[in-house]
Design an enzyme around this catalytic site. Structure first.
Site, PDB file in Angstrom:
ATOM      1  N   HIS A 255       0.819  -1.218   0.000  1.00 26.69           N
ATOM      2  CA  HIS A 255       0.000   0.000   0.000  1.00 26.69           C
ATOM      3  C   HIS A 255       0.853   1.268   0.000  1.00 26.69           C
ATOM      4  CE1 HIS A 255       0.256   0.083   4.542  1.00 26.69           C
ATOM      5  NE2 HIS A 255       0.279   1.373   4.307  1.00 26.69           N
TER       6      HIS A 255
ATOM      7  N   SER B 237       3.970   2.854   8.154  1.00 26.69           N
ATOM      8  CA  SER B 237       3.628   1.807   7.194  1.00 26.69           C
ATOM      9  C   SER B 237       4.836   1.333   6.404  1.00 26.69           C
ATOM     10  CB  SER B 237       2.572   2.309   6.213  1.00 26.69           C
ATOM     11  OG  SER B 237       1.297   2.197   6.751  1.00 26.69           O
TER      12      SER B 237
ATOM     13  N   ASP C 240      -0.110  -7.594   1.627  1.00 28.78           N
ATOM     14  CA  ASP C 240       0.385  -6.214   1.651  1.00 28.78           C
ATOM     15  C   ASP C 240       1.903  -6.216   1.777  1.00 28.78           C
ATOM     16  OD1 ASP C 240       0.469  -3.473   1.719  1.00 28.78           O
ATOM     17  OD2 ASP C 240      -0.280  -3.280   3.775  1.00 28.78           O
TER      18      ASP C 240
END
Length: 248
Positions: A65, A202, A109
């Protein structure tokens, strides 16, 4: 409902994407000792937007992502607001998201980034080992990143932040997020809240016993009671990582 937030500027503006999660930072952690996390990298596009992990001299592992068509990778960083002698910058030459990545469920992911040229290892730049096996629930891990340090509001630190946290059981993870957890995800953190990764973390590492077991992926809020951070389960992807690297 999950919400995924990606940093748009150094001021902490964010955009929400439907489908899921909060792209994670460190809340309730501590400032890492200087250059104690030599595998940590910063992904940049004119600003820091995600973390990543150096896994060999020319490849970085991050979250799918975090994808952008062009990424600048900064290695050997500690204070991301200043130019440091230890800092090395590389452009990306190839960026590969997992072919079965879902932006809706955030399953798979995971993303590989090939650096335009290899980096030389130093005290400040070292790779992290891939998992030899999957870590068990209760294993203590180190999460790191330059993400937001507030569960309400924004405070993006200059210095790399660290958090020690345990892997939760599959049952605890499923109960926190009914129907949202796949076999490719693990929960790491504290059900009582107060400590977590958050916006800006992230793609960054979760390292347990010297092995990269997780990638910061998503969560509901940051450090909220009953909602631990959710991470990509790296041990499920060792074959894909090795095969992809060999193909390039």
């Amino acid at each position: 409902m999950k919400f995924l937030f990606l940093i748009l500027s150094c001021l902490g503006a964010a955009v929400a994407f439907p489908g899921g999660a909060d792209d994670d930072k460190i809340v309730g952690g501590y400032t890492c000792p200087e250059h104690s996390v030599p595998y940590q990298v910063s992904l940049n596009s004119g600003y820091h937007f995600c973390g990543g992990s150096l896994i060999n001299s020319q490849w970085v592992l991050s979250a799918a992502h975090c994808y952008k068509s062009r990424i600048q990778v900064r290695l050997g960083e500690y204070n991301i607001d200043v130019q440091e002698d230890s800092e090395v910058v590389r452009s990306s030459s190839v960026i590969i998201r997992h072919p079965k990545y879902s932006s809706i469920t955030l399953n798979n992911d995971i993303m590989l980034i090939k650096l335009a040229s290899a980096v030389e290892y130093s005290a400040d730049i070292q790779p992290i080992a891939l998992p030899s096996s999957c870590a068990k629930a209760g294993t203590e891990c180190l999460i790191s990143g330059w993400g937001n340090t507030l569960s309400n509001g924004y405070n993006y630190p200059e210095l790399l932040q660290c958090l020690n946290a345990p892997i939760l059981s599959d049952q605890e993870c499923q109960e926190a997020y009914p129907g949202d957890i796949t076999s490719n995800m693990i929960c790491v953190g504290f059900l009582e809240g107060g400590k977590d990764s958050c916006q800006g973390d992230s793609g960054g590492p979760v390292v347990c016993n010297g092995e990269l077991q997780g990638i910061v992926s998503w969560g509901i809020g940051c450090a909220l009671k009953g909602y631990p951070g959710v991470y990509t389960k790296v041990c499920n992807y060792v074959d894909w990582i090795q095969e992809t690297i060999a193909a390039y």
